[in-house]
Design an enzyme around this catalytic site. Structure first.
Site, PDB file in Angstrom:
ATOM      1  N   SER A   5      34.000 -32.385 -70.107  1.00 37.13           N
ATOM      2  CA  SER A   5      34.428 -31.224 -69.066  1.00 37.13           C
ATOM      3  C   SER A   5      33.505 -29.803 -69.648  1.00 37.13           C
ATOM      4  O   SER A   5      34.156 -28.925 -70.256  1.00 37.13           O
ATOM      5  CB  SER A   5      35.695 -30.956 -68.673  1.00 37.13           C
ATOM      6  OG  SER A   5      36.317 -30.294 -69.748  1.00 37.13           O
ATOM      7  N   HIS A  63      39.164 -36.458 -68.471  1.00 37.63           N
ATOM      8  CA  HIS A  63      39.450 -36.989 -69.664  1.00 37.63           C
ATOM      9  C   HIS A  63      40.403 -38.368 -69.367  1.00 37.63           C
ATOM     10  O   HIS A  63      41.028 -39.026 -70.359  1.00 37.63           O
ATOM     11  CB  HIS A  63      40.114 -36.129 -70.692  1.00 37.63           C
ATOM     12  CG  HIS A  63      39.418 -35.041 -71.166  1.00 37.63           C
ATOM     13  ND1 HIS A  63      39.901 -33.795 -71.769  1.00 37.63           N
ATOM     14  CD2 HIS A  63      38.010 -34.593 -71.005  1.00 37.63           C
ATOM     15  CE1 HIS A  63      38.958 -33.047 -71.927  1.00 37.63           C
ATOM     16  NE2 HIS A  63      37.841 -33.423 -71.668  1.00 37.63           N
ATOM     17  N   GLU A 108      44.968 -30.973 -69.148  1.00 42.11           N
ATOM     18  CA  GLU A 108      45.711 -31.057 -70.023  1.00 42.11           C
ATOM     19  C   GLU A 108      47.042 -30.284 -70.116  1.00 42.11           C
ATOM     20  O   GLU A 108      47.040 -29.275 -69.416  1.00 42.11           O
ATOM     21  CB  GLU A 108      44.793 -30.195 -71.584  1.00 42.11           C
ATOM     22  CG  GLU A 108      43.468 -30.862 -71.588  1.00 42.11           C
ATOM     23  CD  GLU A 108      42.562 -30.068 -72.721  1.00 42.11           C
ATOM     24  OE1 GLU A 108      43.282 -29.273 -73.459  1.00 42.11           O
ATOM     25  OE2 GLU A 108      41.444 -30.144 -72.690  1.00 42.11           O
ATOM     26  N   GLU A 139      41.955 -37.661 -75.275  1.00 38.73           N
ATOM     27  CA  GLU A 139      42.278 -36.935 -76.604  1.00 38.73           C
ATOM     28  C   GLU A 139      43.781 -37.323 -76.894  1.00 38.73           C
ATOM     29  O   GLU A 139      44.345 -36.737 -77.545  1.00 38.73           O
ATOM     30  CB  GLU A 139      42.460 -35.464 -75.749  1.00 38.73           C
ATOM     31  CG  GLU A 139      41.171 -34.693 -75.685  1.00 38.73           C
ATOM     32  CD  GLU A 139      41.319 -33.119 -75.202  1.00 38.73           C
ATOM     33  OE1 GLU A 139      42.391 -32.685 -75.174  1.00 38.73           O
ATOM     34  OE2 GLU A 139      39.968 -32.757 -75.106  1.00 38.73           O
ATOM     35  N   ASP A 153      45.887 -26.732 -69.498  1.00 39.68           N
ATOM     36  CA  ASP A 153      44.209 -26.292 -69.321  1.00 39.68           C
ATOM     37  C   ASP A 153      43.687 -27.223 -67.886  1.00 39.68           C
ATOM     38  O   ASP A 153      43.429 -28.397 -68.211  1.00 39.68           O
ATOM     39  CB  ASP A 153      43.388 -26.923 -70.226  1.00 39.68           C
ATOM     40  CG  ASP A 153      41.727 -26.715 -70.160  1.00 39.68           C
ATOM     41  OD1 ASP A 153      41.595 -26.071 -69.071  1.00 39.68           O
ATOM     42  OD2 ASP A 153      40.940 -27.264 -70.968  1.00 39.68           O
ATOM     43  N   GLU A 173      44.536 -22.001 -69.426  1.00 39.26           N
ATOM     44  CA  GLU A 173      43.115 -22.146 -69.907  1.00 39.26           C
ATOM     45  C   GLU A 173      42.164 -22.619 -68.607  1.00 39.26           C
ATOM     46  O   GLU A 173      42.603 -23.616 -67.996  1.00 39.26           O
ATOM     47  CB  GLU A 173      43.099 -22.943 -71.098  1.00 39.26           C
ATOM     48  CG  GLU A 173      41.173 -23.176 -71.418  1.00 39.26           C
ATOM     49  CD  GLU A 173      41.235 -24.380 -72.260  1.00 39.26           C
ATOM     50  OE1 GLU A 173      42.333 -24.435 -73.079  1.00 39.26           O
ATOM     51  OE2 GLU A 173      40.407 -25.005 -72.429  1.00 39.26           O
ATOM     52  N   ASP A 214      37.546 -20.770 -70.939  1.00 39.32           N
ATOM     53  CA  ASP A 214      36.716 -22.055 -72.068  1.00 39.32           C
ATOM     54  C   ASP A 214      35.408 -21.944 -71.317  1.00 39.32           C
ATOM     55  O   ASP A 214      34.463 -21.544 -71.460  1.00 39.32           O
ATOM     56  CB  ASP A 214      37.521 -23.304 -71.746  1.00 39.32           C
ATOM     57  CG  ASP A 214      36.589 -24.289 -72.304  1.00 39.32           C
ATOM     58  OD1 ASP A 214      35.736 -24.184 -73.044  1.00 39.32           O
ATOM     59  OD2 ASP A 214      37.301 -25.342 -72.158  1.00 39.32           O
ATOM     60  N   LYS A 259      35.029 -22.714 -79.267  1.00 38.49           N
ATOM     61  CA  LYS A 259      34.360 -23.996 -79.790  1.00 38.49           C
ATOM     62  C   LYS A 259      32.932 -23.943 -80.351  1.00 38.49           C
ATOM     63  O   LYS A 259      32.084 -23.339 -79.809  1.00 38.49           O
ATOM     64  CB  LYS A 259      34.262 -24.954 -78.624  1.00 38.49           C
ATOM     65  CG  LYS A 259      35.285 -25.445 -77.744  1.00 38.49           C
ATOM     66  CD  LYS A 259      35.298 -25.948 -76.177  1.00 38.49           C
ATOM     67  CE  LYS A 259      36.304 -26.668 -75.765  1.00 38.49           C
ATOM     68  NZ  LYS A 259      35.986 -26.984 -74.413  1.00 38.49           N
ATOM     69  N   HIS A 314      38.960 -28.367 -80.435  1.00 36.76           N
ATOM     70  CA  HIS A 314      38.125 -29.520 -80.808  1.00 36.76           C
ATOM     71  C   HIS A 314      37.529 -29.683 -79.483  1.00 36.76           C
ATOM     72  O   HIS A 314      37.555 -28.919 -78.280  1.00 36.76           O
ATOM     73  CB  HIS A 314      39.133 -30.843 -80.816  1.00 36.76           C
ATOM     74  CG  HIS A 314      40.217 -30.997 -79.715  1.00 36.76           C
ATOM     75  ND1 HIS A 314      40.812 -32.114 -79.563  1.00 36.76           N
ATOM     76  CD2 HIS A 314      40.376 -30.055 -78.735  1.00 36.76           C
ATOM     77  CE1 HIS A 314      41.439 -31.991 -78.424  1.00 36.76           C
ATOM     78  NE2 HIS A 314      41.183 -30.906 -77.876  1.00 36.76           N
ATOM     79  N   LYS A 339      43.770 -26.074 -80.761  1.00 35.83           N
ATOM     80  CA  LYS A 339      44.364 -27.121 -80.306  1.00 35.83           C
ATOM     81  C   LYS A 339      43.346 -28.407 -80.631  1.00 35.83           C
ATOM     82  O   LYS A 339      42.241 -28.277 -80.835  1.00 35.83           O
ATOM     83  CB  LYS A 339      44.275 -27.068 -78.452  1.00 35.83           C
ATOM     84  CG  LYS A 339      42.803 -26.920 -77.864  1.00 35.83           C
ATOM     85  CD  LYS A 339      42.867 -26.963 -76.462  1.00 35.83           C
ATOM     86  CE  LYS A 339      41.249 -26.995 -75.811  1.00 35.83           C
ATOM     87  NZ  LYS A 339      41.664 -27.301 -74.285  1.00 35.83           N
TER      88      LYS A 339
HETATM   89  C1  PEP Z   1      38.346 -29.699 -75.223  1.00 25.77           C
HETATM   90  C2  PEP Z   1      38.102 -29.721 -73.725  1.00 25.77           C
HETATM   91  O1  PEP Z   1      37.461 -30.562 -73.382  1.00 25.77           O
HETATM   92  P1  PEP Z   1      35.812 -30.982 -73.533  1.00 25.77           P
HETATM   93  O2  PEP Z   1      35.497 -30.993 -74.860  1.00 25.77           O
HETATM   94  O3  PEP Z   1      35.650 -32.296 -72.753  1.00 25.77           O
HETATM   95  O4  PEP Z   1      35.121 -29.859 -72.709  1.00 25.77           O
HETATM   96  C3  PEP Z   1      38.286 -28.568 -72.926  1.00 25.77           C
HETATM   97  O5  PEP Z   1      38.008 -28.539 -71.828  1.00 25.77           O
HETATM   98  O6  PEP Z   1      39.147 -27.807 -73.393  1.00 25.77           O
HETATM   99 MG    MG Z   2      38.894 -26.448 -71.745  1.00 21.33          MG
END
Ligand code: PEP
Ligand code: MG
Length: 422
Positions: free
Chosen positions: A43, A158, A167, A208, A246, A287, A314, A339, A367, A390
């Site tokens: 995503s 996911h 999430e 996840e 999230d 988030e 994010d 990230k 992650h 996370k």
């Molecule tokens: C970890 C996530 O998903 P992705 O790695 O698929 O973006 C997220 O959206 O925070």
């Molecule tokens: Mg996210």
């Protein structure tokens, strides 16, 4: 310090979703070998740095990374070998220059991320430091053990269930130590599995490693989570175990409205729904509550709930220093997900984190939904003193590798590192 490499080598390996990704090994002139695995999101934000994939339908359904591997073993190796670098930051600058595109789309953000992660490790090894210590020295930050956020229910992109929110995380904010926080996450995970099974819900897993029950109502999931927290003997709330969401709302945004469990909602109606959720459940962080394209909605969401809970960007921030700077100016959110592969280098990631710190924005190191066993993010979270991390479920190897690395770091210190958000 001088960083000089005698070998630069990438190989195609698998991530946790059976998709190909890269591992990069750097060998220094002194003979030290370091390695990094590259994660991959699903995503994703539209302004993330761009992975290079092969598009050959005969291999991995067009997802192969042999082209990106070739960029590391060819052009990038040629540029790095036999050259003296003053630091990993200099390596990152060389990578950015060599690529020459704003989104790292020529050589590939996946290729560049792998080399950048490995270069940070090479700098730590050359300086005789642990990775977290070296990152702390580079960033000028006080190290701290982060509060782990365990994603125990998966939906959205996911999981194959009907749950729109992506999430549902356990956040043991009240735990006295990292080890206690990890134990709390694991204990509640077990209780949640029992609750789901007793209620007749499937306990299969999402990307996840959280459960992916056949539920569509976020409130129903939250009720089960609070019950599982209580079953395990903890207090549900900021003094014990709170909950972080999230929703990843870009995934259920349809141009001018959101669809949650079949309900069509405007931005303001979804903000109302979040307010009700925050009043009813111990949710302390949301988030991507709204879509990355709904920036006016984000401003209103922040004005409504920003003094009560963490509102984390994010998809809308993509760990990009320039985008985060602009968002801070507009009053969007009060915290950022971090990230490395969204922006592509460790140096730019540290810069995004510096901007957040200066603006009083909280940070959570993250992650990706496609992961390797590499635990780099554990060291990144500790070294930068981010306060939060996370890494998905406490029950699947590639996720647990990060929590276990945190526990090793905590255990190895003669003088305990501070734990918590700070
Ligand atoms: C970890 C996530 O998903 P992705 O790695 O698929 O973006 C997220 O959206 O925070
Ligand atoms: Mg996210």
């Amino acid at each position: 310090m001088t960083l000089r490499f005698s070998d630069v080598h990438a190989v195609e390996i698998l991530d946790s979703r059976a998709r190909p990704t890269l591992a990069v090994t750097l060998t220094t002139a002194a003979g030290t070998r370091v390695r990094a695995g590259v994660p991959s999101g699903d995503s994703t934000g539209s302004r993330e740095a761009v992975e290079v994939r092969d598009a050959d339908p005969a291999r991995f359904a067009g997802q192969g990374v042999t082209k990106a591997v070739g960029h590391v073993n060819g052009e990038i190796a040629e540029a790095l070998l036999g050259r003296d670098f003053g630091s990993a930051a200099d390596v990152d600058a060389a990578l950015v220059e060599l690529d020459g595109t704003p989104g790292k789309s020529r050589l590939g953000a996946n290729a560049i991320t792998g080399v950048s992660l490995a270069a940070a490790r090479a700098q730590a090894a050359t300086g005789g430091m642990d990775l977290w210590e070296s990152l702390s020295a580079v960033a000028g930050t006080a190290p701290r053990l982060p509060v782990p956020h365990f994603n125990v229910v998966n939906g959205g992109a996911h999981a194959a269930n009907a749950l729109d929110f992506q999430e549902f995380m356990l956040a043991p904010l009240g735990a006295p130590s990292l080890a206690d926080a990890v134990r709390a996450g694991a204990e509640v995970y077990g209780r949640l599995q029992a609750r789901l099974a007793a209620a007749g819900h499937a306990t299969g897993l999402g990307d996840e490693g959280g459960f992916a029950p056949g539920l569509d109502s976020p409130e129903e999931v939250l009720t089960l989570l609070v019950e599982a927290i209580t079953d395990a003997g903890y207090t549900a709330g900021r003094d014990g175990i709170a909950i972080a969401l999230d929703p990843a709302a870009s995934e259920f945004w349809h141009e001018d409205h959101y669809v949650v469990a079949g309900d069509h909602l405007s931005s303001d109606q979804l903000i109302d729904r979040y307010q009700q959720i925050v009043e009813r459940f111990p949710v302390w962080s949301i988030e991507d509550g709204l879509a990355e394209g709904d920036r006016d909605g984000w401003v209103r969401l922040t004005a409504r709930l920003g003094d009560r809970i963490q509102l984390m960007g994010d998809d809308i921030f993509v760990t990009d220093p320039a985008i985060i700077t602009e968002a801070i100016d507009r009053g969007i959110g009060n915290s950022a997900l971090i990230k490395v592969n969204q922006i592509g280098t460790v140096t730019e990631t540290l810069e995004a984190m510096r901007i957040c710190r200066n603006a009083g924005y909280a940070q959570m190191v993250s992650h990706r939904s496609g992961e390797t066993e590499d635990a780099f993010i554990a060291d990144l979270a500790v070294g930068t003193g981010a306060g939060q991390i996370k890494s998905g479920t406490p029950a699947r190897g590639e996720r647990v590798a990060k929590y276990n690395r945190l526990m090793d770091i905590a255990d190895e210190q003669a003088r305990p590192l501070p734990f918590g958000i700070g």
